[in-house]
Motif scaffolding. Sequence first.
Motif, PDB file in Angstrom:
ATOM      1  N   THR A 156      25.970 -31.813   7.671  1.00 50.31           N
ATOM      2  CA  THR A 156      26.696 -31.212   6.702  1.00 50.31           C
ATOM      3  C   THR A 156      27.779 -31.975   6.167  1.00 50.31           C
ATOM      4  O   THR A 156      28.508 -31.528   5.042  1.00 50.31           O
ATOM      5  N   VAL A 157      27.930 -33.290   6.796  1.00 51.82           N
ATOM      6  CA  VAL A 157      29.161 -34.049   6.222  1.00 51.82           C
ATOM      7  C   VAL A 157      28.592 -35.336   5.563  1.00 51.82           C
ATOM      8  O   VAL A 157      27.630 -35.966   6.027  1.00 51.82           O
ATOM      9  N   TYR A 158      28.773 -35.470   4.206  1.00 54.38           N
ATOM     10  CA  TYR A 158      28.297 -36.602   3.470  1.00 54.38           C
ATOM     11  C   TYR A 158      29.402 -37.903   3.605  1.00 54.38           C
ATOM     12  O   TYR A 158      29.001 -39.102   4.056  1.00 54.38           O
ATOM     13  N   TYR A 159      30.826 -37.665   3.552  1.00 54.09           N
ATOM     14  CA  TYR A 159      31.846 -38.588   3.513  1.00 54.09           C
ATOM     15  C   TYR A 159      33.030 -38.139   4.222  1.00 54.09           C
ATOM     16  O   TYR A 159      33.315 -37.101   4.249  1.00 54.09           O
ATOM     17  N   ILE A 160      33.735 -39.221   4.601  1.00 57.83           N
ATOM     18  CA  ILE A 160      35.137 -38.925   5.270  1.00 57.83           C
ATOM     19  C   ILE A 160      35.994 -39.835   4.764  1.00 57.83           C
ATOM     20  O   ILE A 160      35.663 -41.042   4.421  1.00 57.83           O
ATOM     21  N   ASP A 161      37.188 -39.015   4.380  1.00 55.98           N
ATOM     22  CA  ASP A 161      38.291 -39.946   3.861  1.00 55.98           C
ATOM     23  C   ASP A 161      39.260 -39.705   4.808  1.00 55.98           C
ATOM     24  O   ASP A 161      39.721 -38.669   5.191  1.00 55.98           O
ATOM     25  N   PRO A 162      39.751 -40.841   5.556  1.00 57.80           N
ATOM     26  CA  PRO A 162      40.771 -40.781   6.869  1.00 57.80           C
ATOM     27  C   PRO A 162      41.886 -40.013   6.447  1.00 57.80           C
ATOM     28  O   PRO A 162      42.679 -39.464   7.464  1.00 57.80           O
ATOM     29  N   CYS A 163      42.604 -39.822   5.109  1.00 55.83           N
ATOM     30  CA  CYS A 163      43.978 -39.399   4.943  1.00 55.83           C
ATOM     31  C   CYS A 163      44.058 -39.304   3.358  1.00 55.83           C
ATOM     32  O   CYS A 163      43.168 -39.833   2.617  1.00 55.83           O
ATOM     33  N   GLY A 193      46.638 -31.670  10.866  1.00 59.96           N
ATOM     34  CA  GLY A 193      47.363 -33.010  10.950  1.00 59.96           C
ATOM     35  C   GLY A 193      47.313 -33.351  12.418  1.00 59.96           C
ATOM     36  O   GLY A 193      47.189 -32.888  13.390  1.00 59.96           O
ATOM     37  N   ALA A 194      47.054 -34.691  12.228  1.00 64.78           N
ATOM     38  CA  ALA A 194      46.987 -35.460  13.564  1.00 64.78           C
ATOM     39  C   ALA A 194      48.517 -35.566  14.445  1.00 64.78           C
ATOM     40  O   ALA A 194      49.371 -35.040  13.660  1.00 64.78           O
ATOM     41  N   ARG A 233      39.684 -36.011   5.331  1.00 67.61           N
ATOM     42  CA  ARG A 233      39.033 -34.844   4.520  1.00 67.61           C
ATOM     43  C   ARG A 233      37.359 -35.112   4.651  1.00 67.61           C
ATOM     44  O   ARG A 233      37.008 -36.223   4.408  1.00 67.61           O
ATOM     45  N   PHE A 234      36.632 -34.109   4.959  1.00 69.47           N
ATOM     46  CA  PHE A 234      35.277 -34.155   5.149  1.00 69.47           C
ATOM     47  C   PHE A 234      34.663 -33.621   3.775  1.00 69.47           C
ATOM     48  O   PHE A 234      34.977 -32.506   3.419  1.00 69.47           O
ATOM     49  N   ASP A 235      33.819 -34.382   2.975  1.00 64.18           N
ATOM     50  CA  ASP A 235      33.181 -34.070   1.863  1.00 64.18           C
ATOM     51  C   ASP A 235      31.955 -33.661   2.167  1.00 64.18           C
ATOM     52  O   ASP A 235      31.096 -34.209   2.888  1.00 64.18           O
ATOM     53  N   LEU A 236      31.598 -32.285   2.115  1.00 65.48           N
ATOM     54  CA  LEU A 236      30.352 -31.507   2.716  1.00 65.48           C
ATOM     55  C   LEU A 236      29.184 -31.491   1.783  1.00 65.48           C
ATOM     56  O   LEU A 236      29.227 -31.474   0.577  1.00 65.48           O
ATOM     57  N   SER A 237      27.996 -31.411   2.352  1.00 58.73           N
ATOM     58  CA  SER A 237      26.882 -31.326   1.636  1.00 58.73           C
ATOM     59  C   SER A 237      26.543 -30.158   0.468  1.00 58.73           C
ATOM     60  O   SER A 237      26.119 -30.245  -0.566  1.00 58.73           O
ATOM     61  N   TRP A 272      41.019 -46.157   8.891  1.00 52.52           N
ATOM     62  CA  TRP A 272      42.600 -46.142   9.169  1.00 52.52           C
ATOM     63  C   TRP A 272      43.224 -46.175   7.762  1.00 52.52           C
ATOM     64  O   TRP A 272      44.302 -45.644   7.472  1.00 52.52           O
ATOM     65  N   GLN A 273      42.748 -46.676   6.795  1.00 55.06           N
ATOM     66  CA  GLN A 273      42.917 -47.034   5.260  1.00 55.06           C
ATOM     67  C   GLN A 273      43.001 -45.670   4.625  1.00 55.06           C
ATOM     68  O   GLN A 273      41.655 -45.552   4.564  1.00 55.06           O
ATOM     69  N   CYS A 274      43.955 -45.238   3.891  1.00 49.20           N
ATOM     70  CA  CYS A 274      43.837 -43.910   3.282  1.00 49.20           C
ATOM     71  C   CYS A 274      42.888 -44.446   1.963  1.00 49.20           C
ATOM     72  O   CYS A 274      43.072 -45.610   1.327  1.00 49.20           O
ATOM     73  N   SER A 275      42.093 -43.706   1.526  1.00 53.08           N
ATOM     74  CA  SER A 275      40.936 -43.805   0.462  1.00 53.08           C
ATOM     75  C   SER A 275      40.059 -44.784   0.982  1.00 53.08           C
ATOM     76  O   SER A 275      38.953 -45.500   0.194  1.00 53.08           O
TER      77      SER A 275
END
Length: 122
Positions: A115-122, A102-103, A89-93, A61-64
Amino acid sequence: MARTSLRTKLAAVVATGVMALGTGVLAASPTQAAAAAGDCPYTYFCAYEGPGYTGNFVKMWQCSDVRWIPWTSTNGSWINNQTPGTRARFDLSNGSSAYTYGAYYAVSGGINWNTVYYIDPC
């Protein structure tokens, strides 16, 4: 150019409730999505290891608050239950990024976590 293609694929999430990155596309039923909402409270982005909002999951829930996605399942799922307009944001392989739209309340019943390495929620 790959980024545009991925955004186009993500646009289908809003329209159909399905996300296809790589292989493995599943549609979530309204019942599955409603049940998962209990596990993913308002203002959160939630990623699930399995299809249909099953298995291990991560709430963000927290940005970054960037989270590494440890799963290699080809059929995971996610819910973007954040405030209106908040995009994960999905950071992809392949080195690119893809964004959810937008939610409130975008869902995917099927995603290839390979295909997804990291997710930044906002």
